[in-house]
Design a protein around this motif. Structure first.
Motif: not given
Ligand SMILES: NC(=O)c1ccc[n+]([C@@H]2O[C@H](COP(=O)([O-])OP(=O)(O)OC[C@H]3O[C@@H](n4cnc5c(N)ncnc54)[C@H](OP(=O)(O)O)[C@@H]3O)[C@@H](O)[C@H]2O)c1
Length: 326
Positions: A25, A67, A70, A73, A107-108
């Motif tokens: 991440r 990203p 957010r 991620a 999104r991930d």
């Protein structure tokens, strides 16, 4: 693929003991230095979603900039793997199906043992390619497909100049344009000359030696994957009414208006129908991914650092462990 009844049966099974997974991440907007390899919960599929066990995931230069609003991620938006769980309402896939996809950017992503995606982005993995090769296709090939055909309007007999012709997107663009019957000219640094020729470019220019605008003119389309100086000098080589399409940077609208051309920047979007066509071409041996290097998932930081080396041809792939943590 499976029947609805079988799908209902699988959905009604109790959850297996899947709880946590290894994942990479991005925790801070610092590029590769912001990446952490860690264990996090396995997400569960909601309606219309599918949990895929990732076997390989490919990365794209500069994607860690995407990203940052957010965090934390999971990066990497293209992958191959095996369907692990189905959310409610998903009837055209079965657990065990081999799939590949470009996942949505909001999104991930796939740098993890599992990824959750909307079912509609998944396409059957090419049979004749392994997981590593298949993972190197979706984002780059869809970018090339959409850039050339949807935004660029390229047709047989036209001339296209492709910047970064040995890069992740560029090498697919050369192959796809050639198959469409276009005349393909590519620019690359010396390291990519052979790859661009092999991909099917009729003329390849080492732009570090020869300014391309001195020998190329009147093309119907420039497809740019490099940005910078090459993009800035591209307007002048396009015929009136032609198009300049970039995935790397936003082209000047003033120069485009002055030359009577259209200048377009776009963001690639998942598209199952296009990916199925791309997968068929790959199965027929008509579209080949060029892979630069493969790293283990745990070494994702090194993989992203490697992606930033200039003049580096081909795709970088993360190999995801075959023995997920339960
Ligand atoms: N808008 C979108 O939807 C979208 C989709 C895909 C990719 N992208 C972006 O488009 C670009 C190209 O993607 P890709 O996967 O083809 O990347 P890539 O393979 O890393 O780069 C393409 C080419 O750009 C040149 N290059 C390499 N490193 C560079 C650097 N640090 N600075 C400037 N140029 C460099 C190289 O060409 P030479 O050897 O010829 O110099 C390379 O072959 C990336 O920035 C990527 O993030 C955007």
């Amino acid at each position: 693929m499976m029947s609805t009844n079988q799908g209902e049966e699988l959905r009604s099974q109790p959850d297996a003991a899947l709880t946590t997974m290894n994942a990479v991440r991005l925790h801070s907007a610092q590029g590769p230095a912001g990446l952490v390899y860690e264990q996090i919960p396995v997400p569960g599929p909601g309606p219309g979603e599918v949990l895929v066990r990732v076997r390989a995931a490919a990365i794209t230069r500069d994607e860690l900039d995407w990203p940052v609003d957010r965090l934390p991620a999971i990066p990497s938006y293209e992958f191959s793997g095996v369907v692990a769980r189905l959310g409610a309402g998903v009837s055209d896939l079965a657990t065990g199906d081999e799939v590949f996809a470009l996942s949505p950017f909001d999104r991930d992503g796939a740098a993890a043992e599992y990824i959750l995606v909307p079912a509609h982005v998944l396409a059957p993995k090419p049979h004749n390619l392994d997981y590593t090769q298949s993972a190197a296709i979706p984002l780059a090939a869809l970018s090339a497909w959409q850039g050339l055909f949807a935004h660029g309007g390229l047709t047989a007999g036209q001339r296209v100049l492709i910047h970064g012709a040995a890069g992740g997107v560029g090498s697919f663009a050369v192959q796809l344009a050639r198959q469409r019957g276009a005349e393909v000219i590519g620019t690359t640094s010396a390291a990519g000359l052979e790859m661009a020729r092999k991909a099917g470019a009729g003329q390849v220019i080492d732009y570090t030696v020869t300014p391309f605008e001195q020998i190329v003119g009147d093309v119907d389309l420039v497809f740019d994957t490099a940005g910078g100086e090459r993009l800035a000098r591209s307007h002048q080589v396009i015929r009136t009414g032609g198009r300049l399409v970039s995935v790397a940077a936003v082209p000047s609208q003033e120069s485009a208006a002055a030359r009577g051309i259209q200048a377009i920047f776009f963001v690639v979007s998942p598209n199952r129908a296009q990916l199925i066509e791309i997968g068929k071409l790959a199965d027929e041996g008509l579209l080949q991914p060029s892979i630069d290097q493969v790293f283990d998932l745990a070494d994702a930081r090194a993989a992203f650092e490697h992606s930033l080396h200039p003049h580096r041809p081909g795709k970088i792939v993360l190999r995801v462990s075959n023995t997920p943590h339960h």
